[in-house]
Design an enzyme around this catalytic site. Structure first.
Site, PDB file in Angstrom:
ATOM      1  N   TYR A 180       0.805  -1.228  -0.010  1.00  0.00           N
ATOM      2  CA  TYR A 180      -0.120  -0.127  -0.106  1.00  0.00           C
ATOM      3  C   TYR A 180       0.871   1.037  -0.003  1.00  0.00           C
ATOM      4  O   TYR A 180       1.926   1.470   0.854  1.00  0.00           O
ATOM      5  CB  TYR A 180      -0.833   0.046   1.310  1.00  0.00           C
TER       6      TYR A 180
ATOM      7  N   GLU B 205      -0.360   5.057  -0.618  1.00  0.00           N
ATOM      8  CA  GLU B 205      -0.774   6.077  -0.659  1.00  0.00           C
ATOM      9  C   GLU B 205      -0.256   7.473  -0.649  1.00  0.00           C
ATOM     10  O   GLU B 205       0.783   7.601   0.292  1.00  0.00           O
ATOM     11  CB  GLU B 205      -2.249   6.210   0.220  1.00  0.00           C
TER      12      GLU B 205
ATOM     13  N   ASP C 170      -6.509  14.026 -24.980  1.00  0.00           N
ATOM     14  CA  ASP C 170      -6.765  12.781 -24.491  1.00  0.00           C
ATOM     15  C   ASP C 170      -6.121  11.704 -25.473  1.00  0.00           C
ATOM     16  O   ASP C 170      -6.775  11.602 -26.605  1.00  0.00           O
ATOM     17  CB  ASP C 170      -8.134  12.318 -24.261  1.00  0.00           C
TER      18      ASP C 170
ATOM     19  N   THR D 243      -4.317   6.371 -21.867  1.00  0.00           N
ATOM     20  CA  THR D 243      -4.020   5.049 -21.140  1.00  0.00           C
ATOM     21  C   THR D 243      -2.783   4.341 -21.635  1.00  0.00           C
ATOM     22  O   THR D 243      -1.953   4.855 -22.486  1.00  0.00           O
ATOM     23  CB  THR D 243      -5.281   4.145 -21.920  1.00  0.00           C
TER      24      THR D 243
ATOM     25  N   LYS E 270      -3.099   0.864 -24.862  1.00  0.00           N
ATOM     26  CA  LYS E 270      -3.249   0.708 -26.635  1.00  0.00           C
ATOM     27  C   LYS E 270      -2.183   0.409 -27.301  1.00  0.00           C
ATOM     28  O   LYS E 270      -1.513  -0.439 -27.252  1.00  0.00           O
ATOM     29  CB  LYS E 270      -4.468   1.762 -26.696  1.00  0.00           C
TER      30      LYS E 270
ATOM     31  N   ARG F 114      -2.568  -2.466 -18.289  1.00  0.00           N
ATOM     32  CA  ARG F 114      -4.268  -1.796 -18.238  1.00  0.00           C
ATOM     33  C   ARG F 114      -3.769  -0.564 -17.262  1.00  0.00           C
ATOM     34  O   ARG F 114      -3.555  -0.732 -15.992  1.00  0.00           O
ATOM     35  CB  ARG F 114      -4.970  -2.554 -17.935  1.00  0.00           C
TER      36      ARG F 114
HETATM   37  N1  DSN Z   1     -12.733   1.419 -24.619  1.00  0.00           N
HETATM   38  C1  DSN Z   1     -11.846   2.354 -25.478  1.00  0.00           C
HETATM   39  C2  DSN Z   1     -11.768   2.044 -26.826  1.00  0.00           C
HETATM   40  O1  DSN Z   1     -12.155   0.965 -27.120  1.00  0.00           O
HETATM   41  O2  DSN Z   1     -11.676   2.842 -27.384  1.00  0.00           O
HETATM   42  C3  DSN Z   1     -11.951   3.728 -24.834  1.00  0.00           C
HETATM   43  O3  DSN Z   1     -12.123   3.714 -23.640  1.00  0.00           O
END
Ligand code: DSN
Length: 416
Positions: free
Chosen positions: A53, A55, A199, A225, A228, A234
């Site tokens: 932990y 924080e 974003d 994120t 991707k 993730r």
């Molecule tokens: N779920 C993602 C996507 O597939 O683009 C976006 O959050």
């Protein structure tokens, strides 16, 4: 990964993992937001760092025993700064949604006006959808793509911004295949004193790999994120100019989250180091080459590609407009033959989100498996054969076998 302990302790879950391994290995992953992480990233996610932990932030924690975790988090921060040239990075956001919530709360008050691309035009839920916190708590003014070109029209963005004077302008998307003019967004925002928030969840890997321009030099805050095109675990990160560092950090913790996921942050550090290597630039270049080739081949076969093509890793295919098959039907028939895609609205769609006119395809995962242009021709052919024979089960069975035979030639990291 052989999962021998899971096999002994929990055979039921072991079988589920093996089933999913088989699906990933024998199928074609064309969901634009998915990828396959390296074995090093998988190992970090499965490491004992999950036991802690922590924080707070490196050097200022609310729990003892964090001197080693501090080193891992600092490594992730330093590598992210180097990768994107960012002044400040927070690596703790648990995923894209929480990261974006933190950005809103760092910069705005509920009720403030925000300009964002609407979901049905290629934007994201967190850019102002009425069912999302963003649309419920903030006064969202949507901008759209041009009806003819199906591209974001910066003159229109400027017109709306000057008329509405939002407090923040969001640039970013989850289903848009063209580039955005970051510099122009910043110039527009400066005219009205608005914050700029990019974003880049979908394209951060392409930016890190130096294939697309970056908003980081221009924008106040940039979120992404990490799972991707960036090909990490993730999760998410937020980058910002130094002047927003304290507000962003406070909004992430204690504003939105409690303890960070230290094993995931370590995996982010590994993914950033991978993205700093020259071969990652080669990989991301190939993602775009593959996407352009796939779009061109599908176009030759009579599929209408929204905006006429792609500049990044994804494309929207108007299957209803060009082939009379809905996005839902296309997703289902492709799933039957082992090809994963997602149904998606096309701009100005007359159909509903659960059964829209389009499907969204992307090439990051197939490119990780080593596929190049010639393989994209095969993929286009398999997609077309499945859609054309959607009412002929014998033909679909043949396509399914062809998908398996083809996929098995390309290894997936972490799957034997
Ligand atoms: N779920 C993602 C996507 O597939 O683009 C976006 O959050």
């Amino acid at each position: 990964m052989n999962y021998s302990n899971i096999q002994k302790q929990d055979p039921v879950l072991y079988e589920i993992i093996k089933e999913e391994e088989k699906r990933q290995k024998q199928g074609l992953e064309l969901i634009a937001s998915e990828n396959y992480v390296s074995e090093a990233v998988l190992e970090a996610m499965g490491s004992i760092l999950t036991n802690k932990y922590s924080e707070g932030y490196p050097g200022k924690r609310y729990y003892g025993g964090n001197e080693i975790i501090d080193k891992a988090e600092t490594l992730a921060i330093d590598r992210a700064k180097e990768l994107f040239g960012a002044e400040h990075v927070n690596v703790q956001p648990l995923s894209g949604g929480p990261a974006n919530i933190a950005v809103y709360f760092a910069l705005l008050q509920p009720g403030d006006k925000v300009l964002g691309l609407s979901l049905d035009q290629g934007g994201h839920l967190t850019h102002g959808h009425p069912m999302n916190f963003s649309g419920k708590l903030f006064n969202i003014i949507p901008y759209t793509v041009n009806k003819e070109t199906e591209e974001v029209d910066m003159d229109e963005v400027e017109r709306i911004a000057l008329a509405e004077k939002p407090k923040m302008i969001i640039a970013g998307f989850s289903a848009y295949s063209r580039t955005l003019d970051w510099k122009r967004f910043k110039e527009i925002a400066d005219k009205i004193g608005a914050y700029t928030f990019a974003d880049i969840a979908h394209i951060s890997g392409l930016i890190a790999g130096k294939q697309l321009d970056s908003p980081v030099p221009y924008f106040d805050v940039v979120s992404t994120t990490t799972h991707k095109t960036l090909r990490g675990p993730r999760g998410a990160i937020i980058m910002c100019k130094e002047q927003f560092a304290s507000a962003i950090d406070k909004a992430v913790f204690p504003g939105v989250q409690g303890g960070p996921h230290d094993h995931i942050n370590a995996a982010k550090a590994i993914a950033f180091a991978e993205a700093l290597k020259p071969e990652y630039q080669t990989y991301t270049k190939q993602i775009i080459i593959n996407a352009k080739r796939l779009a061109a081949k599908l176009s030759e076969k009579g599929y209408r590609i929204v905006s006429g093509g792609t500049d990044n890793h994804l494309m929207l295919v108007d299957v209803f407009g060009s082939k009379g098959v809905t996005g839902k039907e296309a997703e289902k028939v492709l799933e039957q033959v082992g090809i994963s895609v997602n149904k998606n609205m096309v701009p100005y769609d007359q159909r509903k989100p659960m059964d829209p006119s389009g499907i969204r395809l992307g090439t990051p995962a197939l490119t990780t498996r080593g596929m190049q242009e010639v393989e994209m021709d095969v993929v286009a052919d398999l997609i077309d054969r499945a859609i054309a024979n959607r009412n002929d089960q014998a033909k679909l069975d043949e396509v399914k076998q062809a998908v398996i035979d083809f996929s098995l030639k390309f290894p997936v990291p972490g799957i034997a």
